[in-house]
Scaffold this motif. Structure first.
Motif, PDB file in Angstrom:
ATOM      1  N   CYS A  78       0.844  -1.185   0.000  1.00 29.55           N
ATOM      2  CA  CYS A  78       0.000   0.000   0.000  1.00 29.55           C
ATOM      3  C   CYS A  78       0.886   1.244   0.000  1.00 29.55           C
ATOM      4  CB  CYS A  78      -0.895  -0.022   1.231  1.00 29.55           C
ATOM      5  SG  CYS A  78      -2.039   1.347   1.295  1.00 29.55           S
ATOM      6  N   ILE A  79       0.540   2.184  -0.863  1.00 31.04           N
ATOM      7  CA  ILE A  79       1.246   3.462  -0.914  1.00 31.04           C
ATOM      8  C   ILE A  79       0.198   4.566  -0.825  1.00 31.04           C
ATOM      9  CG2 ILE A  79       2.665   5.002  -2.312  1.00 31.04           C
ATOM     10  CD1 ILE A  79       3.997   2.577  -3.530  1.00 31.04           C
ATOM     11  N   ALA A  80       0.416   5.511   0.089  1.00 32.51           N
ATOM     12  CA  ALA A  80      -0.493   6.648   0.244  1.00 32.51           C
ATOM     13  C   ALA A  80       0.172   7.895  -0.322  1.00 32.51           C
ATOM     14  CB  ALA A  80      -0.830   6.849   1.713  1.00 32.51           C
ATOM     15  N   LYS A  81      -0.574   8.623  -1.139  1.00 39.31           N
ATOM     16  CA  LYS A  81      -0.064   9.842  -1.768  1.00 39.31           C
ATOM     17  C   LYS A  81      -1.117  10.937  -1.669  1.00 39.31           C
ATOM     18  CE  LYS A  81       3.330   9.763  -4.511  1.00 39.31           C
ATOM     19  NZ  LYS A  81       4.629  10.333  -4.347  1.00 39.31           N
ATOM     20  N   PRO A  82      -0.695  12.202  -1.684  1.00 38.03           N
ATOM     21  CA  PRO A  82      -1.661  13.306  -1.674  1.00 38.03           C
ATOM     22  C   PRO A  82      -2.537  13.294  -2.933  1.00 38.03           C
ATOM     23  CG  PRO A  82       0.572  14.109  -1.288  1.00 38.03           C
ATOM     24  CD  PRO A  82       0.674  12.669  -1.635  1.00 38.03           C
ATOM     25  N   VAL A  83      -3.806  13.661  -2.727  1.00 37.58           N
ATOM     26  CA  VAL A  83      -4.775  13.631  -3.828  1.00 37.58           C
ATOM     27  C   VAL A  83      -5.321  15.038  -4.049  1.00 37.58           C
ATOM     28  CG1 VAL A  83      -6.954  12.629  -4.603  1.00 37.58           C
ATOM     29  CG2 VAL A  83      -5.402  11.279  -3.217  1.00 37.58           C
ATOM     30  N   GLY A  84      -5.541  15.364  -5.306  1.00 38.00           N
ATOM     31  CA  GLY A  84      -6.111  16.663  -5.651  1.00 38.00           C
ATOM     32  C   GLY A  84      -7.618  16.680  -5.452  1.00 38.00           C
ATOM     33  N   ALA A  85      -8.238  17.813  -5.732  1.00 36.33           N
ATOM     34  CA  ALA A  85      -9.677  17.982  -5.545  1.00 36.33           C
ATOM     35  C   ALA A  85     -10.488  17.062  -6.452  1.00 36.33           C
ATOM     36  CB  ALA A  85     -10.059  19.438  -5.803  1.00 36.33           C
ATOM     37  N   GLY A  87      -9.676  14.064  -7.317  1.00 38.38           N
ATOM     38  CA  GLY A  87      -9.433  12.663  -6.985  1.00 38.38           C
ATOM     39  C   GLY A  87      -8.230  12.048  -7.670  1.00 38.38           C
ATOM     40  N   SER A  88      -7.441  12.849  -8.365  1.00 39.56           N
ATOM     41  CA  SER A  88      -6.249  12.297  -9.015  1.00 39.56           C
ATOM     42  C   SER A  88      -5.013  12.604  -8.172  1.00 39.56           C
ATOM     43  CB  SER A  88      -6.093  12.876 -10.419  1.00 39.56           C
ATOM     44  OG  SER A  88      -5.893  14.269 -10.350  1.00 39.56           O
ATOM     45  N   LEU A  89      -3.993  11.812  -8.363  1.00 35.17           N
ATOM     46  CA  LEU A  89      -2.761  11.971  -7.592  1.00 35.17           C
ATOM     47  C   LEU A  89      -1.974  13.193  -8.048  1.00 35.17           C
ATOM     48  CD1 LEU A  89      -1.399   8.315  -7.601  1.00 35.17           C
ATOM     49  CD2 LEU A  89      -2.389   9.500  -5.670  1.00 35.17           C
ATOM     50  N   PHE A  90      -1.281  13.807  -7.094  1.00 32.05           N
ATOM     51  CA  PHE A  90      -0.299  14.822  -7.449  1.00 32.05           C
ATOM     52  C   PHE A  90       0.954  14.063  -7.882  1.00 32.05           C
ATOM     53  CE2 PHE A  90      -2.535  17.653  -4.295  1.00 32.05           C
ATOM     54  CZ  PHE A  90      -3.040  18.513  -5.248  1.00 32.05           C
ATOM     55  N   GLY A  91       1.404  14.289  -9.082  1.00 31.29           N
ATOM     56  CA  GLY A  91       2.562  13.547  -9.580  1.00 31.29           C
ATOM     57  C   GLY A  91       2.148  12.136  -9.928  1.00 31.29           C
ATOM     58  N   GLY A  92       2.870  11.184  -9.433  1.00 33.19           N
ATOM     59  CA  GLY A  92       2.563   9.787  -9.703  1.00 33.19           C
ATOM     60  C   GLY A  92       3.444   8.903  -8.847  1.00 33.19           C
ATOM     61  N   ILE A  93       3.238   7.618  -8.958  1.00 32.16           N
ATOM     62  CA  ILE A  93       4.045   6.657  -8.212  1.00 32.16           C
ATOM     63  C   ILE A  93       5.018   6.017  -9.193  1.00 32.16           C
ATOM     64  CG2 ILE A  93       4.005   4.538  -6.864  1.00 32.16           C
ATOM     65  CD1 ILE A  93       1.242   5.410  -5.878  1.00 32.16           C
ATOM     66  N   THR A  94       6.291   6.192  -8.917  1.00 30.55           N
ATOM     67  CA  THR A  94       7.334   5.709  -9.819  1.00 30.55           C
ATOM     68  C   THR A  94       7.803   4.315  -9.417  1.00 30.55           C
ATOM     69  OG1 THR A  94       9.083   6.676  -8.483  1.00 30.55           O
ATOM     70  CG2 THR A  94       8.140   8.069 -10.222  1.00 30.55           C
ATOM     71  N   LYS A  95       8.599   3.720 -10.277  1.00 28.63           N
ATOM     72  CA  LYS A  95       9.178   2.407  -9.996  1.00 28.63           C
ATOM     73  C   LYS A  95      10.039   2.453  -8.736  1.00 28.63           C
ATOM     74  CE  LYS A  95       9.466   0.897 -14.804  1.00 28.63           C
ATOM     75  NZ  LYS A  95      10.377   0.427 -15.860  1.00 28.63           N
ATOM     76  N   ASP A  96      10.743   3.549  -8.555  1.00 34.10           N
ATOM     77  CA  ASP A  96      11.607   3.705  -7.385  1.00 34.10           C
ATOM     78  C   ASP A  96      10.784   3.668  -6.098  1.00 34.10           C
ATOM     79  OD1 ASP A  96      14.117   4.056  -6.194  1.00 34.10           O
ATOM     80  OD2 ASP A  96      13.818   6.230  -6.045  1.00 34.10           O
ATOM     81  N   GLU A  97       9.651   4.351  -6.098  1.00 35.61           N
ATOM     82  CA  GLU A  97       8.782   4.360  -4.915  1.00 35.61           C
ATOM     83  C   GLU A  97       8.192   2.977  -4.650  1.00 35.61           C
ATOM     84  OE1 GLU A  97       6.779   8.689  -4.584  1.00 35.61           O
ATOM     85  OE2 GLU A  97       6.432   7.665  -6.497  1.00 35.61           O
ATOM     86  N   CYS A 117       6.274  -1.591 -15.251  1.00 34.52           N
ATOM     87  CA  CYS A 117       5.081  -0.757 -15.156  1.00 34.52           C
ATOM     88  C   CYS A 117       5.457   0.680 -15.479  1.00 34.52           C
ATOM     89  CB  CYS A 117       4.455  -0.842 -13.762  1.00 34.52           C
ATOM     90  SG  CYS A 117       5.474  -0.135 -12.462  1.00 34.52           S
ATOM     91  N   ASP A 118       4.453   1.450 -15.823  1.00 35.28           N
ATOM     92  CA  ASP A 118       4.654   2.876 -16.045  1.00 35.28           C
ATOM     93  C   ASP A 118       4.347   3.608 -14.747  1.00 35.28           C
ATOM     94  OD1 ASP A 118       5.296   2.528 -18.742  1.00 35.28           O
ATOM     95  OD2 ASP A 118       3.182   2.533 -19.323  1.00 35.28           O
ATOM     96  N   THR A 119       4.544   4.905 -14.752  1.00 36.60           N
ATOM     97  CA  THR A 119       4.200   5.707 -13.585  1.00 36.60           C
ATOM     98  C   THR A 119       2.691   5.606 -13.352  1.00 36.60           C
ATOM     99  OG1 THR A 119       6.020   7.209 -14.047  1.00 36.60           O
ATOM    100  CG2 THR A 119       4.287   8.022 -12.602  1.00 36.60           C
ATOM    101  N   ILE A 120       2.320   5.313 -12.118  1.00 33.46           N
ATOM    102  CA  ILE A 120       0.905   5.126 -11.769  1.00 33.46           C
ATOM    103  C   ILE A 120       0.335   6.463 -11.325  1.00 33.46           C
ATOM    104  CG2 ILE A 120      -0.668   3.955 -10.188  1.00 33.46           C
ATOM    105  CD1 ILE A 120       1.394   1.647 -10.174  1.00 33.46           C
ATOM    106  N   LYS A 121      -0.789   6.839 -11.932  1.00 33.14           N
ATOM    107  CA  LYS A 121      -1.370   8.149 -11.656  1.00 33.14           C
ATOM    108  C   LYS A 121      -2.807   8.074 -11.160  1.00 33.14           C
ATOM    109  CE  LYS A 121       1.626  10.336 -14.978  1.00 33.14           C
ATOM    110  NZ  LYS A 121       1.789  11.182 -16.133  1.00 33.14           N
ATOM    111  N   GLU A 122      -3.316   6.854 -10.915  1.00 28.11           N
ATOM    112  CA  GLU A 122      -4.689   6.711 -10.446  1.00 28.11           C
ATOM    113  C   GLU A 122      -4.720   5.994  -9.096  1.00 28.11           C
ATOM    114  OE1 GLU A 122      -4.350   4.672 -13.598  1.00 28.11           O
ATOM    115  OE2 GLU A 122      -4.283   6.548 -14.708  1.00 28.11           O
ATOM    116  N   LEU A 123      -5.769   6.268  -8.336  1.00 30.17           N
ATOM    117  CA  LEU A 123      -6.001   5.560  -7.082  1.00 30.17           C
ATOM    118  C   LEU A 123      -6.542   4.167  -7.388  1.00 30.17           C
ATOM    119  CD1 LEU A 123      -7.783   8.389  -5.054  1.00 30.17           C
ATOM    120  CD2 LEU A 123      -5.420   7.645  -4.824  1.00 30.17           C
ATOM    121  N   GLY A 124      -6.451   3.275  -6.406  1.00 32.70           N
ATOM    122  CA  GLY A 124      -7.035   1.946  -6.559  1.00 32.70           C
ATOM    123  C   GLY A 124      -5.986   0.851  -6.582  1.00 32.70           C
ATOM    124  N   MET A 125      -6.433  -0.341  -6.994  1.00 32.86           N
ATOM    125  CA  MET A 125      -5.556  -1.515  -7.048  1.00 32.86           C
ATOM    126  C   MET A 125      -4.903  -1.609  -8.426  1.00 32.86           C
ATOM    127  SD  MET A 125      -5.607  -3.079  -4.146  1.00 32.86           S
ATOM    128  CE  MET A 125      -5.208  -4.779  -4.325  1.00 32.86           C
TER     129      MET A 125
END
Length: 147
Positions: A78-85, A87-97, A117-125
């Motif tokens: 599980c990775i938690a990231k800040p979300v905009g108004a 519902g999309s992520l600020f930035g994205g989740i990279t392979k390094d993260e 995988c590519d940079t993940i930019k959506e919430l969910g599984m």
């Protein structure tokens, strides 16, 4: 003269082959340059023992990779990231993260370059694929939550 090739020789053969060559070519070029060894009984026995050891190490490594594949298939990180108004992520989740989260949460260390995988930019599984080596691929689940 019979020689056991240690390295590939373009016009002669591949490493591990026993070839019949002229004495001068064998002594002055192949053996002198380190491309071959004289194919004595001891050298051939030693080579066979090395090959058996390499095969055993490969079997051990493949067994470990299969075990890791099984372990990874049961994992959800599980990775938690800040979300905009919206519902999309600020930035994205990279392979390094993802690699860092896998190390922190499950104590499994992998190279970020092996993640497919590519940079993940959506919430969910999300299902993440990993190249473990020797044509073995594993998958695990990544849950992205908003903060």
């Amino acid at each position: 003269m019979k020689v056991l090739l240690i390295k590939d020789v373009k016009s002669l053969g591949k490493a591990g082959e026993v070839k019949e060559v002229k004495d001068g070519y064998g002594q002055n070029f192949l053996i002198a340059k380190g491309f071959a060894k004289a194919a004595t009984h001891e050298v051939l026995k030693q080579y066979e023992a090395e090959q058996k050891k390499k095969a055993e190490n490969l079997r051990f490594e493949l067994a470990n990779l299969e075990k890791l594949k099984e372990e990874l298939s049961k994992i959800t990180i599980c990775i938690a990231k800040p979300v905009g108004a919206n519902g999309s992520l600020f930035g994205g989740i990279t392979k390094d993260e993802i690699a860092h989260a896998l190390k922190e949460q499950k104590n499994i260390e992998i190279d970020k370059k092996s993640l497919e995988c590519d940079t993940i930019k959506e919430l969910g599984m999300h299902e993440i694929s990993i190249k473990l080596g020797h044509a073995i691929h594993a998958k695990f689940k990544l849950e992205v939550k908003g903060e």
